[in-house]
Design a protein around this motif. Structure first.
Motif, PDB file in Angstrom:
ATOM      1  N   VAL A  68      -2.273  73.411  26.200  1.00 23.48           N
ATOM      2  CA  VAL A  68      -2.135  72.036  26.697  1.00 23.48           C
ATOM      3  C   VAL A  68      -2.758  71.910  28.076  1.00 23.48           C
ATOM      4  O   VAL A  68      -3.493  70.946  28.373  1.00 23.48           O
ATOM      5  N   ASN A  69      -2.475  72.875  28.943  1.00 19.91           N
ATOM      6  CA  ASN A  69      -3.048  72.837  30.292  1.00 19.91           C
ATOM      7  C   ASN A  69      -4.575  72.915  30.258  1.00 19.91           C
ATOM      8  O   ASN A  69      -5.263  72.214  31.007  1.00 19.91           O
ATOM      9  N   ASN A  70      -5.103  73.768  29.381  1.00 22.47           N
ATOM     10  CA  ASN A  70      -6.554  73.859  29.229  1.00 22.47           C
ATOM     11  C   ASN A  70      -7.146  72.529  28.785  1.00 22.47           C
ATOM     12  O   ASN A  70      -8.183  72.083  29.300  1.00 22.47           O
ATOM     13  N   PHE A  71      -6.494  71.900  27.822  1.00 21.57           N
ATOM     14  CA  PHE A  71      -6.980  70.641  27.274  1.00 21.57           C
ATOM     15  C   PHE A  71      -7.073  69.576  28.361  1.00 21.57           C
ATOM     16  O   PHE A  71      -8.100  68.899  28.507  1.00 21.57           O
ATOM     17  N   PHE A  72      -6.003  69.430  29.145  1.00 24.33           N
ATOM     18  CA  PHE A  72      -6.000  68.391  30.173  1.00 24.33           C
ATOM     19  C   PHE A  72      -6.926  68.743  31.332  1.00 24.33           C
ATOM     20  O   PHE A  72      -7.530  67.838  31.938  1.00 24.33           O
ATOM     21  N   ALA A  73      -7.056  70.015  31.669  1.00 22.69           N
ATOM     22  CA  ALA A  73      -8.011  70.397  32.715  1.00 22.69           C
ATOM     23  C   ALA A  73      -9.419  70.003  32.294  1.00 22.69           C
ATOM     24  O   ALA A  73     -10.228  69.540  33.113  1.00 22.69           O
ATOM     25  N   ASN A  74      -9.728  70.171  31.020  1.00 26.50           N
ATOM     26  CA  ASN A  74     -11.041  69.787  30.514  1.00 26.50           C
ATOM     27  C   ASN A  74     -11.205  68.267  30.514  1.00 26.50           C
ATOM     28  O   ASN A  74     -12.244  67.737  30.936  1.00 26.50           O
ATOM     29  N   ILE A  75     -10.170  67.558  30.076  1.00 29.01           N
ATOM     30  CA  ILE A  75     -10.218  66.092  30.036  1.00 29.01           C
ATOM     31  C   ILE A  75     -10.434  65.507  31.429  1.00 29.01           C
ATOM     32  O   ILE A  75     -11.174  64.526  31.610  1.00 29.01           O
ATOM     33  N   GLU A  76      -9.806  66.108  32.438  1.00 32.35           N
ATOM     34  CA  GLU A  76      -9.863  65.576  33.796  1.00 32.35           C
ATOM     35  C   GLU A  76     -11.119  65.992  34.567  1.00 32.35           C
ATOM     36  O   GLU A  76     -11.335  65.540  35.693  1.00 32.35           O
ATOM     37  N   SER A  77     -11.949  66.851  33.981  1.00 39.80           N
ATOM     38  CA  SER A  77     -13.109  67.367  34.703  1.00 39.80           C
ATOM     39  C   SER A  77     -14.117  66.300  35.135  1.00 39.80           C
ATOM     40  O   SER A  77     -14.825  66.520  36.141  1.00 39.80           O
ATOM     41  N   PRO A  78     -14.236  65.131  34.461  1.00 42.72           N
ATOM     42  CA  PRO A  78     -15.152  64.112  34.994  1.00 42.72           C
ATOM     43  C   PRO A  78     -14.828  63.664  36.416  1.00 42.72           C
ATOM     44  O   PRO A  78     -15.720  63.217  37.139  1.00 42.72           O
ATOM     45  N   ILE A  79     -13.572  63.781  36.830  1.00 43.28           N
ATOM     46  CA  ILE A  79     -13.221  63.439  38.216  1.00 43.28           C
ATOM     47  C   ILE A  79     -13.966  64.363  39.175  1.00 43.28           C
ATOM     48  O   ILE A  79     -14.560  63.914  40.168  1.00 43.28           O
ATOM     49  N   THR A  80     -13.954  65.652  38.862  1.00 44.96           N
ATOM     50  CA  THR A  80     -14.659  66.616  39.697  1.00 44.96           C
ATOM     51  C   THR A  80     -16.167  66.412  39.628  1.00 44.96           C
ATOM     52  O   THR A  80     -16.857  66.438  40.661  1.00 44.96           O
ATOM     53  N   ILE A  81     -16.694  66.189  38.431  1.00 50.07           N
ATOM     54  CA  ILE A  81     -18.141  66.007  38.277  1.00 50.07           C
ATOM     55  C   ILE A  81     -18.625  64.808  39.088  1.00 50.07           C
ATOM     56  O   ILE A  81     -19.629  64.888  39.822  1.00 50.07           O
ATOM     57  N   ALA A  82     -17.927  63.678  38.964  1.00 45.80           N
ATOM     58  CA  ALA A  82     -18.326  62.468  39.682  1.00 45.80           C
ATOM     59  C   ALA A  82     -18.307  62.689  41.185  1.00 45.80           C
ATOM     60  O   ALA A  82     -19.231  62.277  41.911  1.00 45.80           O
ATOM     61  N   ASN A  83     -17.277  63.352  41.683  1.00 41.21           N
ATOM     62  CA  ASN A  83     -17.176  63.557  43.123  1.00 41.21           C
ATOM     63  C   ASN A  83     -18.138  64.625  43.625  1.00 41.21           C
ATOM     64  O   ASN A  83     -18.612  64.543  44.761  1.00 41.21           O
ATOM     65  N   ASP A  84     -18.443  65.616  42.797  1.00 40.25           N
ATOM     66  CA  ASP A  84     -19.494  66.559  43.186  1.00 40.25           C
ATOM     67  C   ASP A  84     -20.814  65.824  43.407  1.00 40.25           C
ATOM     68  O   ASP A  84     -21.545  66.099  44.360  1.00 40.25           O
ATOM     69  N   LEU A  85     -21.122  64.879  42.521  1.00 35.60           N
ATOM     70  CA  LEU A  85     -22.353  64.113  42.664  1.00 35.60           C
ATOM     71  C   LEU A  85     -22.319  63.245  43.918  1.00 35.60           C
ATOM     72  O   LEU A  85     -23.300  63.162  44.661  1.00 35.60           O
ATOM     73  N   LEU A  86     -21.174  62.602  44.177  1.00 34.77           N
ATOM     74  CA  LEU A  86     -21.048  61.762  45.364  1.00 34.77           C
ATOM     75  C   LEU A  86     -21.135  62.576  46.653  1.00 34.77           C
ATOM     76  O   LEU A  86     -21.526  62.050  47.698  1.00 34.77           O
ATOM     77  N   GLN A  87     -20.746  63.843  46.571  1.00 37.74           N
ATOM     78  CA  GLN A  87     -20.831  64.724  47.734  1.00 37.74           C
ATOM     79  C   GLN A  87     -22.182  65.435  47.828  1.00 37.74           C
ATOM     80  O   GLN A  87     -22.385  66.272  48.708  1.00 37.74           O
ATOM     81  N   LEU A 109     -12.436  71.212  21.923  1.00 36.60           N
ATOM     82  CA  LEU A 109     -11.881  70.092  22.697  1.00 36.60           C
ATOM     83  C   LEU A 109     -11.148  70.548  23.960  1.00 36.60           C
ATOM     84  O   LEU A 109     -10.252  69.856  24.439  1.00 36.60           O
ATOM     85  N   GLY A 110     -11.525  71.701  24.461  1.00 39.30           N
ATOM     86  CA  GLY A 110     -10.932  72.164  25.706  1.00 39.30           C
ATOM     87  C   GLY A 110      -9.648  72.952  25.553  1.00 39.30           C
ATOM     88  O   GLY A 110      -9.061  73.359  26.561  1.00 39.30           O
ATOM     89  N   LEU A 111      -9.209  73.186  24.318  1.00 38.66           N
ATOM     90  CA  LEU A 111      -7.978  73.968  24.128  1.00 38.66           C
ATOM     91  C   LEU A 111      -8.162  75.401  24.609  1.00 38.66           C
ATOM     92  O   LEU A 111      -7.215  76.028  25.087  1.00 38.66           O
ATOM     93  N   PHE A 112      -9.374  75.902  24.504  1.00 39.87           N
ATOM     94  CA  PHE A 112      -9.688  77.245  24.982  1.00 39.87           C
ATOM     95  C   PHE A 112     -10.702  77.147  26.126  1.00 39.87           C
ATOM     96  O   PHE A 112     -11.310  76.099  26.335  1.00 39.87           O
ATOM     97  N   ASP A 113     -10.851  78.236  26.848  1.00 34.77           N
ATOM     98  CA  ASP A 113     -11.680  78.219  28.056  1.00 34.77           C
ATOM     99  C   ASP A 113     -12.750  79.300  28.003  1.00 34.77           C
ATOM    100  O   ASP A 113     -12.747  80.232  28.817  1.00 34.77           O
ATOM    101  N   PRO A 114     -13.674  79.195  27.051  1.00 34.96           N
ATOM    102  CA  PRO A 114     -14.745  80.205  26.992  1.00 34.96           C
ATOM    103  C   PRO A 114     -15.664  80.159  28.206  1.00 34.96           C
ATOM    104  O   PRO A 114     -16.313  81.163  28.522  1.00 34.96           O
ATOM    105  N   ALA A 115     -15.747  79.018  28.892  1.00 36.69           N
ATOM    106  CA  ALA A 115     -16.615  78.926  30.062  1.00 36.69           C
ATOM    107  C   ALA A 115     -16.216  79.940  31.129  1.00 36.69           C
ATOM    108  O   ALA A 115     -17.070  80.574  31.760  1.00 36.69           O
ATOM    109  N   SER A 116     -14.910  80.099  31.349  1.00 37.27           N
ATOM    110  CA  SER A 116     -14.458  81.083  32.340  1.00 37.27           C
ATOM    111  C   SER A 116     -14.810  82.493  31.901  1.00 37.27           C
ATOM    112  O   SER A 116     -15.173  83.344  32.726  1.00 37.27           O
TER     113      SER A 116
END
Length: 270
Positions: A68-87, A109-116
């Motif tokens: 569940v935590n993985n899923f929501f961390a993935n869902i919320e990642s556009p916040i970080t992406i948008a602000n990285d661009l603004l910065q 769908l972000g349930l797992f974290d293969p990127a890490s």
């Protein structure tokens, strides 16, 4: 329970207790109001929010909560992406976008974290950090009902992240379901955050004034987030303030607290 109070902030106790940086400054012009709001939030947490989080932990196991935590961390990642661009942090924006793409597909769908596992580490930023990068001053420290610890700059930033960059907000605004069910994903997300903080509650044991702990930990957390974990000495000095820390008084207050007879164990404090 507000993110500013429950998510990762307690983990800074290690930094706080280890004297890795100077004691934060004590200026708090709205302390009387803030303490009342802190007490309200603490009461609301104890009687309503924490029991729900405890119930969530009882009906789930560690694996389910991690998914569940993985899923929501993935869902919320556009916040970080948008602000990285603004910065103007193109490299970090590319990294976050890569994580979103990989975890949303290979990670189901972000349930797992293969990127890490591939060495693409996660990081987080927000519009409050963006405003700080743009030179907007911090403003006064405040505690708001339910939202918790915040400063004047982050008050301005909060609606931007919450309503413009947050996919959970997009989903809720674009759906109209019975019993307001469109807000259920947001509710589950907040419950998962509060549940994650339960493991760190023991760090508050021995803290004579939890309000001060949360205030100073919030300021430290924001400083380290703005400078991506490596604030310059002048920023640390600014956080400390000038000649406003009475160490002897703090030690005396701590000693008085430790000498008080301790009540029976409580299910939750702070």
């Amino acid at each position: 329970m507000p993110q500013s109070r429950i998510f990762l902030i307690a983990l800074l106790a290690v930094l706080f207790a280890g004297c890795a940086m100077p004691m934060p400054r004590k200026d708090d012009p709205y302390e009387n109001f803030n303490r009342k709001m802190y007490a309200f939030n603490d009461f609301t947490d104890r009687v309503a929010i924490r029991p729900i989080a405890v119930g969530y932990r009882k009906v789930t196991n560690n694996t389910a909560r991690r998914l569940v935590n993985n899923f929501f961390a993935n869902i919320e990642s556009p916040i970080t992406i948008a602000n990285d661009l603004l910065q103007a942090n193109a490299k970090e924006a590319f990294t976050s976008t890569s994580r979103l793409a990989i975890n949303s597909t290979v990670g189901i769908l972000g349930l797992f974290d293969p990127a890490s596992e591939m060495g693409i580490d996660a990081h987080a930023t927000d519009f409050g950090v963006t405003l700080a990068k743009w030179g907007v001053p911090e403003g006064p420290y405040l505690v708001l009902p339910l939202l918790g610890s915040i400063n004047g700059r982050d008050i301005v930033a909060f609606p931007i992240d919450s309503f413009i960059f947050d996919p959970l907000s997009w989903y809720a605004r674009s759906h109209n379901m019975k019993l307001e069910a469109q807000y259920l994903p947001t509710a589950v997300y907040l419950i998962s955050l509060r549940s994650s903080a339960i493991d760190a509650e023991g760090l508050l044991e021995g803290v004579y004034d939890p309000y001060v702990f949360y205030r100073d930990a919030y300021r430290q957390r924001r400083l380290y987030k703005i400078y991506r974990g490596n604030p310059p000495p002048e920023a640390i000095q600014s956080l400390q303030g000038v000649d406003d820390v009475d160490v002897d008084k703090l030690l005396q207050e701590q000693e008085k607290y430790e000498q008080k007879p301790k009540p029976d164990a409580q299910p939750h404090k702070g």
